[in-house]
Design a protein around this motif. Structure first.
Motif, PDB file in Angstrom:
ATOM      1  N   UNK A 125       0.801  -1.173  -0.101  1.00 25.63           N
ATOM      2  CA  UNK A 125      -0.053  -0.102  -0.023  1.00 25.63           C
ATOM      3  C   UNK A 125       0.977   1.205   0.099  1.00 25.63           C
ATOM      4  N   UNK A 126       2.020   1.153   0.791  1.00 25.40           N
ATOM      5  CA  UNK A 126       2.668   2.572   0.760  1.00 25.40           C
ATOM      6  C   UNK A 126       3.661   2.612  -0.537  1.00 25.40           C
ATOM      7  N   UNK A 127       3.859   1.436  -1.236  1.00 25.91           N
ATOM      8  CA  UNK A 127       4.696   1.563  -2.261  1.00 25.91           C
ATOM      9  C   UNK A 127       4.020   2.324  -3.437  1.00 25.91           C
ATOM     10  N   UNK A 128       2.670   1.996  -3.432  1.00 25.08           N
ATOM     11  CA  UNK A 128       1.729   2.013  -4.530  1.00 25.08           C
ATOM     12  C   UNK A 128       1.198   3.567  -4.056  1.00 25.08           C
ATOM     13  N   UNK A 148       2.559  13.961   9.064  1.00 21.48           N
ATOM     14  CA  UNK A 148       3.537  13.319   9.925  1.00 21.48           C
ATOM     15  C   UNK A 148       2.746  13.022  11.236  1.00 21.48           C
ATOM     16  N   UNK A 149       1.729  13.717  11.809  1.00 22.42           N
ATOM     17  CA  UNK A 149       1.081  13.347  12.918  1.00 22.42           C
ATOM     18  C   UNK A 149       0.405  11.813  12.980  1.00 22.42           C
ATOM     19  N   UNK A 150      -0.048  11.480  11.915  1.00 17.59           N
ATOM     20  CA  UNK A 150      -0.720  10.216  11.724  1.00 17.59           C
ATOM     21  C   UNK A 150       0.533   9.272  11.793  1.00 17.59           C
ATOM     22  N   UNK A 151       1.567   9.333  11.137  1.00 19.62           N
ATOM     23  CA  UNK A 151       2.715   8.669  11.104  1.00 19.62           C
ATOM     24  C   UNK A 151       3.440   8.397  12.349  1.00 19.62           C
ATOM     25  N   UNK A 152       3.593   9.527  12.907  1.00 17.11           N
ATOM     26  CA  UNK A 152       4.085   9.797  14.332  1.00 17.11           C
ATOM     27  C   UNK A 152       3.369   8.749  15.468  1.00 17.11           C
ATOM     28  N   UNK A 197      -1.538   5.603   5.629  1.00 14.79           N
ATOM     29  CA  UNK A 197      -1.708   5.143   4.224  1.00 14.79           C
ATOM     30  C   UNK A 197      -2.752   5.890   3.234  1.00 14.79           C
ATOM     31  N   UNK A 198      -3.884   5.714   3.821  1.00 12.49           N
ATOM     32  CA  UNK A 198      -4.965   6.055   3.072  1.00 12.49           C
ATOM     33  C   UNK A 198      -4.891   7.780   2.894  1.00 12.49           C
ATOM     34  N   UNK A 199      -4.386   8.050   3.889  1.00 13.33           N
ATOM     35  CA  UNK A 199      -4.259   9.879   3.583  1.00 13.33           C
ATOM     36  C   UNK A 199      -3.323  10.070   2.774  1.00 13.33           C
ATOM     37  N   UNK A 200      -2.150   9.275   2.862  1.00 12.60           N
ATOM     38  CA  UNK A 200      -1.089   9.528   1.977  1.00 12.60           C
ATOM     39  C   UNK A 200      -1.273   9.160   0.490  1.00 12.60           C
ATOM     40  N   UNK A 201      -2.182   8.279   0.130  1.00 14.99           N
ATOM     41  CA  UNK A 201      -2.923   7.915  -1.198  1.00 14.99           C
ATOM     42  C   UNK A 201      -3.548   9.066  -1.763  1.00 14.99           C
ATOM     43  N   UNK A 202      -4.567   9.639  -0.799  1.00 20.41           N
ATOM     44  CA  UNK A 202      -5.476  10.449  -1.272  1.00 20.41           C
ATOM     45  C   UNK A 202      -4.786  11.938  -1.677  1.00 20.41           C
ATOM     46  N   UNK A 203      -3.772  12.124  -0.997  1.00 20.88           N
ATOM     47  CA  UNK A 203      -2.997  13.476  -1.075  1.00 20.88           C
ATOM     48  C   UNK A 203      -2.436  12.963  -2.420  1.00 20.88           C
ATOM     49  N   UNK A 204      -1.705  12.091  -2.844  1.00 24.23           N
ATOM     50  CA  UNK A 204      -1.086  11.807  -4.064  1.00 24.23           C
ATOM     51  C   UNK A 204      -2.124  11.818  -5.295  1.00 24.23           C
ATOM     52  N   UNK A 237     -11.707   7.046  14.801  1.00 21.79           N
ATOM     53  CA  UNK A 237     -11.027   8.032  13.875  1.00 21.79           C
ATOM     54  C   UNK A 237     -10.762   7.501  12.404  1.00 21.79           C
ATOM     55  N   UNK A 238     -11.255   8.082  11.464  1.00 21.43           N
ATOM     56  CA  UNK A 238     -10.978   7.394  10.225  1.00 21.43           C
ATOM     57  C   UNK A 238     -10.773   8.608   9.149  1.00 21.43           C
ATOM     58  N   UNK A 239     -10.035   8.337   8.055  1.00 20.68           N
ATOM     59  CA  UNK A 239      -9.647   9.269   7.128  1.00 20.68           C
ATOM     60  C   UNK A 239     -10.776   9.264   6.067  1.00 20.68           C
ATOM     61  N   UNK A 240     -11.372  10.414   5.971  1.00 17.76           N
ATOM     62  CA  UNK A 240     -12.424  10.512   4.744  1.00 17.76           C
ATOM     63  C   UNK A 240     -11.953  11.405   3.461  1.00 17.76           C
ATOM     64  N   UNK A 241     -12.190  11.154   2.229  1.00 19.76           N
ATOM     65  CA  UNK A 241     -11.821  12.174   1.415  1.00 19.76           C
ATOM     66  C   UNK A 241     -13.014  13.378   1.535  1.00 19.76           C
TER      67      UNK A 241
END
Length: 295
Positions: A109-112, A174-178, A237-244, A259-263
């Motif tokens: 997921x991170x790689x893609x 950075x907050x989610x990853x931290x 990972x979801x947040x990163x994908x949506x940003x990309x 907590x959940x990441x929504x578009x």
């Protein structure tokens, strides 16, 4: 390695332990039906939040890799429940091997994260499948828990390094990853203490007032923090994908708890975590459902 232990009252419901490793919790100390009571119960965080996460990824039409990632956590939780409840070798495999497979899903997921939709790295997919097969084959042939531990450690190190690089490159949260890495790292410290200083941990536990003793079950604490770290890593990972993909993100609470990441439809809503205010803290994941049910 933590020494094998037996209950003072004799053999439990599941019979003699056949697993290659046992943990510091005294076996069958609470009930004859669960070999390690607290280590078994502490897996609820691997089950309930990821099930909701899998549902929310499907409901919000996110890519299926994230549904698979959440379901992989559920499989790990089921395996861990079976292992700690029985201390049987077959259940140990059901606990450990899904950890290898699930981590590969996170790496994928991170790689893609920056790939175009429906565009996949077939080479990476094959490499991950071959790695899973090789670890499984070697571990089943050479029955030694160190093989699993080294393989899993290598995977986690690769995942952490790749996540940090992707966060910097694509300006991820950075907050989610931290939160994810801190939870996992602190949990690993408890795992190490429990695994290497069992006799001291038990001495401290036995000297404490009985209601406080469950809080000295360090492997159960590892389960709790590892589950939180894994859940937040999928959110990252979801947040990163949506940003990309150029889609703004927002972290909200599902059912005033999870907590959940929504578009986000708001193009300026790139900052993450502000919507989780006084209703939740970083570890609301741990206590929120209980609080919700008690209302």
């Amino acid at each position: 390695m933590a020494p094998l232990s037996t209950s003072a009252s004799g053999e439990g419901f599941w019979g003699e332990a056949t697993s290659t490793i046992d943990w510091c919790e005294e076996n069958y100390a609470v009930t004859a039906y669960l070999a390690e009571f607290w280590n078994t119960l502490s897996n609820w965080l691997f089950l309930i939040p990821p099930l909701f996460g899998a549902f929310l990824t499907w409901e919000n039409k996110l890519e299926r890799r994230y549904t698979l990632a959440f379901l992989s956590l559920c499989v790990v939780g089921i395996g861990s429940v079976c292992f700690h409840a029985t201390l049987l070798y077959e259940m140990q495999l059901l606990d450990e091997l899904p950890m290898i497979y699930g981590t590969c899903v996170l790496i994928f997921s991170i790689w893609h994260c920056s790939y175009r939709p429906r565009n996949h790295n077939i080479t990476l997919t094959l490499v991950l499948i071959v790695c899973c097969a090789m670890v499984t084959l070697v571990y089943l042939t050479v029955v030694n828990p160190l093989i699993f531990q080294w393989a899993y450690s290598f995977q986690v190190a690769a995942l952490v390094l790749q996540s940090i690089m992707a966060c910097r490159k694509h300006k991820g949260s950075k907050r989610l990853l931290t939160i994810s890495l801190s939870s996992f790292a602190i949990g690993f410290i408890f795992w190490t203490i429990d695994n290497n200083y069992c006799s001291y941990v038990r001495d401290v536990r036995n000297a404490l007032f009985p209601p406080i003793r469950p809080f000295t079950q360090l492997h159960a604490i590892w389960h709790t923090l590892a589950a939180i770290g894994s859940y937040y890593h999928i959110l990252f990972s979801i947040d990163l994908r949506l940003r990309c993909l150029g889609r703004p993100t927002n972290l909200k609470l599902f059912w005033e708890w999870l907590p959940f990441v929504y578009p986000s439809k708001d193009s300026s809503a790139y900052d993450i975590l502000p919507t989780v205010n006084h209703n939740a803290a970083i570890f609301l994941l741990l206590f929120g459902l209980i609080m919700k049910l008690l209302k």
